[in-house]
Design a protein around this motif. Sequence first.
Motif, PDB file in Angstrom:
ATOM      1  N   HIS A  38       0.806  -1.221   0.000  1.00  0.00           N
ATOM      2  CA  HIS A  38       0.000   0.000   0.000  1.00  0.00           C
ATOM      3  C   HIS A  38       0.836   1.268   0.000  1.00  0.00           C
ATOM      4  O   HIS A  38       0.326   2.339  -0.349  1.00  0.00           O
ATOM      5  N   TYR A  72       1.830   3.004  -4.014  1.00  0.00           N
ATOM      6  CA  TYR A  72       0.982   3.879  -4.822  1.00  0.00           C
ATOM      7  C   TYR A  72       1.009   5.329  -4.345  1.00  0.00           C
ATOM      8  O   TYR A  72       1.047   6.252  -5.169  1.00  0.00           O
ATOM      9  N   THR A  78       8.505  -2.466 -11.319  1.00  0.00           N
ATOM     10  CA  THR A  78       8.265  -1.763 -10.052  1.00  0.00           C
ATOM     11  C   THR A  78       9.487  -0.962  -9.634  1.00  0.00           C
ATOM     12  O   THR A  78       9.369   0.176  -9.153  1.00  0.00           O
TER      13      THR A  78
END
Length: 293
Positions: A37, A40, A278
């Motif tokens: 979490h 983002y 990523t």
Amino acid sequence: MFDKLPVSSKTEEILTKSLDEQITVEEANHLMNVQGHDLYPLLATADYVRHELVGDNVTFINNCNINFTNICTVRCGFCAFGKDAEDPDAYILSDEEILAKAEGAVADGAREFTLMGGVHPDADIDYYEHLLTLLKDNYPKVSIHGFSPTMVRDACLVSEISVAEGFERLKDAGLDTLPGTAAEILTDRSREIICPEKVTVAEWVDIVKTSHEVGIPGSSTIMYGHVETLEERVEHIDVIRKLQEETHGFTEFIPMTFMHEYSPIFLEGQSNLGATGTQDLKLYAVSRLMLRD
């Protein structure tokens, strides 16, 4: 900004700070390691900062790479381009071949030449001046983005002159900007593995600083995803940041992921396969928050 997001308190604190000022090396290292979490909000914050600082305009330049030789004495572990002089695939472009490449590029709208090659053992400042004059005499309105800190250093050694004098002569001959190449990863531990024959971190900084002081600005780069750690990526960006704060000579920061397929260090089992998607996103985001004005 993060009231409704399940973001950790430390990440929220760093990202809130980043809305108004640069983040520290310690904070950048934390963000390079975020997962789940926390990822983002990092990406959204970096994009928000980008928008606030520069808006949504995107610029580009029509560029032509002119690689005038692939003969190179500095054989880096990540590079599949360089060749020995006796290699059947080795080449040095003639003046006519260089001009032919330039003519085709200009016909297609090129406004910049990137003049680059291997570190040829006999290349001196006279030779580089000749290449610049050749292009500027024929295409005076086209900008030349040329050579690398290692190439300039070695040419100055061959010519037995200082790096400052070398840059002065290149500027007078038509060099507009210096590429950010030869930076790779600016930590000596990684450089000992991937490019031990290139300039050290301190040498790279001194050469680029001299270029800026002479009046030749240029780009900065990072090549990542090979043998470096996440912390070394941050260390590299911090080197760029400190130099920019001193000289204000960098025009841009260009992240480049390692292309592993034909590189010696990959074929010898020493490297990673490049960065993940990523990791690319994190690097761009953290770079924006470290390098913001």
